[in-house]
Design a protein around this motif. Structure first.
Motif, PDB file in Angstrom:
ATOM      1  N   ASP A   1      -5.628   2.793  -6.259  1.00 32.16           N
ATOM      2  CA  ASP A   1      -6.057   4.001  -5.931  1.00 32.16           C
ATOM      3  C   ASP A   1      -5.686   5.285  -6.874  1.00 32.16           C
ATOM      4  O   ASP A   1      -4.493   5.152  -7.136  1.00 32.16           O
ATOM      5  CB  ASP A   1      -5.891   4.481  -4.534  1.00 32.16           C
ATOM      6  CG  ASP A   1      -6.631   5.722  -4.224  1.00 32.16           C
ATOM      7  OD1 ASP A   1      -8.003   5.688  -4.259  1.00 32.16           O
ATOM      8  OD2 ASP A   1      -5.886   6.724  -3.846  1.00 32.16           O
ATOM      9  N   HIS A   2      -6.433   6.169  -7.338  1.00 33.09           N
ATOM     10  CA  HIS A   2      -6.068   7.314  -8.029  1.00 33.09           C
ATOM     11  C   HIS A   2      -5.751   8.389  -7.209  1.00 33.09           C
ATOM     12  O   HIS A   2      -6.461   8.553  -6.288  1.00 33.09           O
ATOM     13  CB  HIS A   2      -7.202   7.668  -9.054  1.00 33.09           C
ATOM     14  CG  HIS A   2      -7.596   6.897 -10.120  1.00 33.09           C
ATOM     15  ND1 HIS A   2      -8.480   5.927  -9.888  1.00 33.09           N
ATOM     16  CD2 HIS A   2      -7.186   6.729 -11.333  1.00 33.09           C
ATOM     17  CE1 HIS A   2      -8.456   4.856 -11.126  1.00 33.09           C
ATOM     18  NE2 HIS A   2      -7.648   5.622 -12.076  1.00 33.09           N
TER      19      HIS A   2
ATOM     20  N   LEU B   1      -4.971  14.093  -1.388  1.00 33.17           N
ATOM     21  CA  LEU B   1      -3.976  13.930  -0.328  1.00 33.17           C
ATOM     22  C   LEU B   1      -3.847  14.819   0.655  1.00 33.17           C
ATOM     23  O   LEU B   1      -3.886  14.633   1.954  1.00 33.17           O
ATOM     24  CB  LEU B   1      -2.708  13.371  -0.782  1.00 33.17           C
ATOM     25  CG  LEU B   1      -2.440  11.934  -1.560  1.00 33.17           C
ATOM     26  CD1 LEU B   1      -1.135  11.522  -2.083  1.00 33.17           C
ATOM     27  CD2 LEU B   1      -2.905  10.689  -0.880  1.00 33.17           C
ATOM     28  N   HIS B   2      -3.552  16.164   0.233  1.00 33.81           N
ATOM     29  CA  HIS B   2      -3.533  17.297   1.039  1.00 33.81           C
ATOM     30  C   HIS B   2      -4.542  17.452   1.966  1.00 33.81           C
ATOM     31  O   HIS B   2      -4.633  18.062   3.141  1.00 33.81           O
ATOM     32  CB  HIS B   2      -3.010  18.447   0.554  1.00 33.81           C
ATOM     33  CG  HIS B   2      -4.087  19.275  -0.293  1.00 33.81           C
ATOM     34  ND1 HIS B   2      -4.544  18.778  -1.443  1.00 33.81           N
ATOM     35  CD2 HIS B   2      -4.827  20.309   0.100  1.00 33.81           C
ATOM     36  CE1 HIS B   2      -5.394  19.558  -1.963  1.00 33.81           C
ATOM     37  NE2 HIS B   2      -5.866  20.438  -1.379  1.00 33.81           N
ATOM     38  N   GLU B   3      -5.760  16.950   1.468  1.00 27.40           N
ATOM     39  CA  GLU B   3      -7.121  17.189   2.180  1.00 27.40           C
ATOM     40  C   GLU B   3      -7.068  16.280   3.414  1.00 27.40           C
ATOM     41  O   GLU B   3      -7.502  16.713   4.703  1.00 27.40           O
ATOM     42  CB  GLU B   3      -8.284  17.030   1.605  1.00 27.40           C
ATOM     43  CG  GLU B   3      -8.926  17.960   0.543  1.00 27.40           C
ATOM     44  CD  GLU B   3      -9.744  17.482  -0.503  1.00 27.40           C
ATOM     45  OE1 GLU B   3     -10.502  16.565   0.082  1.00 27.40           O
ATOM     46  OE2 GLU B   3      -9.781  18.094  -1.389  1.00 27.40           O
ATOM     47  N   LEU B   4      -6.344  15.138   3.445  1.00 29.63           N
ATOM     48  CA  LEU B   4      -6.090  14.249   4.492  1.00 29.63           C
ATOM     49  C   LEU B   4      -4.830  14.347   5.355  1.00 29.63           C
ATOM     50  O   LEU B   4      -4.872  13.647   6.504  1.00 29.63           O
ATOM     51  CB  LEU B   4      -6.152  12.795   3.908  1.00 29.63           C
ATOM     52  CG  LEU B   4      -7.615  12.410   3.286  1.00 29.63           C
ATOM     53  CD1 LEU B   4      -7.319  11.011   2.570  1.00 29.63           C
ATOM     54  CD2 LEU B   4      -8.729  12.307   4.380  1.00 29.63           C
TER      55      LEU B   4
ATOM     56  N   ARG C   1      -8.757  -0.582   3.172  1.00 30.73           N
ATOM     57  CA  ARG C   1      -8.900   0.317   4.239  1.00 30.73           C
ATOM     58  C   ARG C   1      -8.407   1.712   3.864  1.00 30.73           C
ATOM     59  O   ARG C   1      -9.299   2.791   4.103  1.00 30.73           O
ATOM     60  CB  ARG C   1      -8.026  -0.257   5.392  1.00 30.73           C
ATOM     61  CG  ARG C   1      -8.482   0.795   6.807  1.00 30.73           C
ATOM     62  CD  ARG C   1      -7.827   0.094   7.898  1.00 30.73           C
ATOM     63  NE  ARG C   1      -7.944   0.928   9.022  1.00 30.73           N
ATOM     64  CZ  ARG C   1      -6.907   1.724   9.713  1.00 30.73           C
ATOM     65  NH1 ARG C   1      -5.944   1.332   9.386  1.00 30.73           N
ATOM     66  NH2 ARG C   1      -7.339   2.245  10.833  1.00 30.73           N
ATOM     67  N   CYS C   2      -7.171   1.974   3.462  1.00 28.59           N
ATOM     68  CA  CYS C   2      -6.801   3.274   3.010  1.00 28.59           C
ATOM     69  C   CYS C   2      -7.580   3.738   1.922  1.00 28.59           C
ATOM     70  O   CYS C   2      -7.709   4.911   1.811  1.00 28.59           O
ATOM     71  CB  CYS C   2      -5.245   3.011   2.780  1.00 28.59           C
ATOM     72  SG  CYS C   2      -4.014   3.040   4.072  1.00 28.59           S
TER      73      CYS C   2
ATOM     74  N   CYS D   1       0.675  -1.052  -0.102  1.00 30.55           N
ATOM     75  CA  CYS D   1      -0.039   0.071   0.021  1.00 30.55           C
ATOM     76  C   CYS D   1       0.966   1.298  -0.069  1.00 30.55           C
ATOM     77  O   CYS D   1       1.830   1.446   0.768  1.00 30.55           O
ATOM     78  CB  CYS D   1      -0.866  -0.027   1.242  1.00 30.55           C
ATOM     79  SG  CYS D   1      -1.921   1.355   1.248  1.00 30.55           S
ATOM     80  N   ALA D   2       0.798   2.129  -0.683  1.00 27.25           N
ATOM     81  CA  ALA D   2       1.210   3.312  -0.991  1.00 27.25           C
ATOM     82  C   ALA D   2       1.090   4.124   0.278  1.00 27.25           C
ATOM     83  O   ALA D   2       2.085   5.192   0.410  1.00 27.25           O
ATOM     84  CB  ALA D   2       0.978   4.212  -2.297  1.00 27.25           C
ATOM     85  N   TYR D   3       0.157   4.200   0.920  1.00 23.91           N
ATOM     86  CA  TYR D   3      -0.387   4.998   2.061  1.00 23.91           C
ATOM     87  C   TYR D   3       0.166   4.335   3.452  1.00 23.91           C
ATOM     88  O   TYR D   3       0.833   5.121   4.191  1.00 23.91           O
ATOM     89  CB  TYR D   3      -1.892   5.295   2.082  1.00 23.91           C
ATOM     90  CG  TYR D   3      -2.208   5.859   0.767  1.00 23.91           C
ATOM     91  CD1 TYR D   3      -1.825   7.010   0.159  1.00 23.91           C
ATOM     92  CD2 TYR D   3      -3.384   5.052   0.192  1.00 23.91           C
ATOM     93  CE1 TYR D   3      -2.255   7.393  -0.822  1.00 23.91           C
ATOM     94  CE2 TYR D   3      -3.802   5.397  -1.164  1.00 23.91           C
ATOM     95  CZ  TYR D   3      -3.372   7.005  -1.622  1.00 23.91           C
ATOM     96  OH  TYR D   3      -3.688   7.355  -2.712  1.00 23.91           O
ATOM     97  N   CYS D   4       0.056   3.287   3.779  1.00 23.06           N
ATOM     98  CA  CYS D   4       0.204   2.726   4.819  1.00 23.06           C
ATOM     99  C   CYS D   4       1.476   1.606   4.922  1.00 23.06           C
ATOM    100  O   CYS D   4       2.005   1.301   5.910  1.00 23.06           O
ATOM    101  CB  CYS D   4      -0.922   2.036   5.648  1.00 23.06           C
ATOM    102  SG  CYS D   4      -1.416   0.436   4.915  1.00 23.06           S
ATOM    103  N   GLY D   5       1.781   1.027   3.846  1.00 23.35           N
ATOM    104  CA  GLY D   5       2.856   0.200   3.691  1.00 23.35           C
ATOM    105  C   GLY D   5       2.478  -1.170   3.858  1.00 23.35           C
ATOM    106  O   GLY D   5       3.209  -2.019   3.740  1.00 23.35           O
TER     107      GLY D   5
END
Length: 158
Positions: free
Chosen positions: A89-90, A121-124, A111-112, A78-82
């Motif tokens: 995901d786009h 991404l910057h919104e989160l 999940r992510c 996962c690019a977000y949590c590893g």
């Protein structure tokens, strides 16, 4: 299998490699030390072979960003949590004008992907640990069904 110019062509089975060698159409460049035996012939087990004559290959089209190829490029992480990824995901959501291209698609866990939804991404407050880009491998060498051999690294640019 390499062309006579030593450029990678494709992955072939051991059976096909031995047939090419016995017909004089290919030579062994790398072996792992094991040999194949028959009643009258003993051959080195080929790991990398090269054709004896040059074969013209048409220009390959770029690999499209499919679910399988994106997961392969990102090593199923996962690019977000590893964690382990099983979907894509786009980064810039399609609902907000994002395109389905290599620079905008990453592997993600369910999940992510669900938490991100259609937000930027910057919104989160999230950041990507890498810049997504198109892989440099071709379809022939990007196949997840075939285990890459370490002896290939000198011949195949990743």
């Amino acid at each position: 299998m390499l062309n006579a110019s030593l450029e990678p062509l494709c992955i072939v089975s051991v059976h096909r490699a031995v047939l090419l060698m016995m017909c004089g159409k290919a030579t062994v460049l790398e072996t792992d030390g094991r040999t194949l035996h028959s009643a009258h012939v003993e051959l080195p087990l080929p790991v990398v072979i090269s054709l004896t004559r040059y074969v013209h290959v048409p220009v390959r089209r770029p690999v499209p960003p499919t679910r399988r190829t994106v997961l392969q490029r990102d090593s199923h992480r996962c690019a977000y949590c590893g964690g382990g990824a099983d979907t894509v995901d786009h980064v810039h959501p399609r609902s907000k004008g994002g395109r389905h291209e290599w620079a905008n698609v990453v592997a993600a866990c369910v999940r992510c992907n669900h938490r991100k939804a259609d937000r930027l991404l910057h919104e989160l407050g999230w950041e990507l640990p890498f810049t997504p880009r198109a892989p440099r491998w071709s379809i022939a060498f990007g196949s997840g069904a075939v285990r890459a051999d370490p002896l290939w690294s000198a011949y195949v640019v990743a």
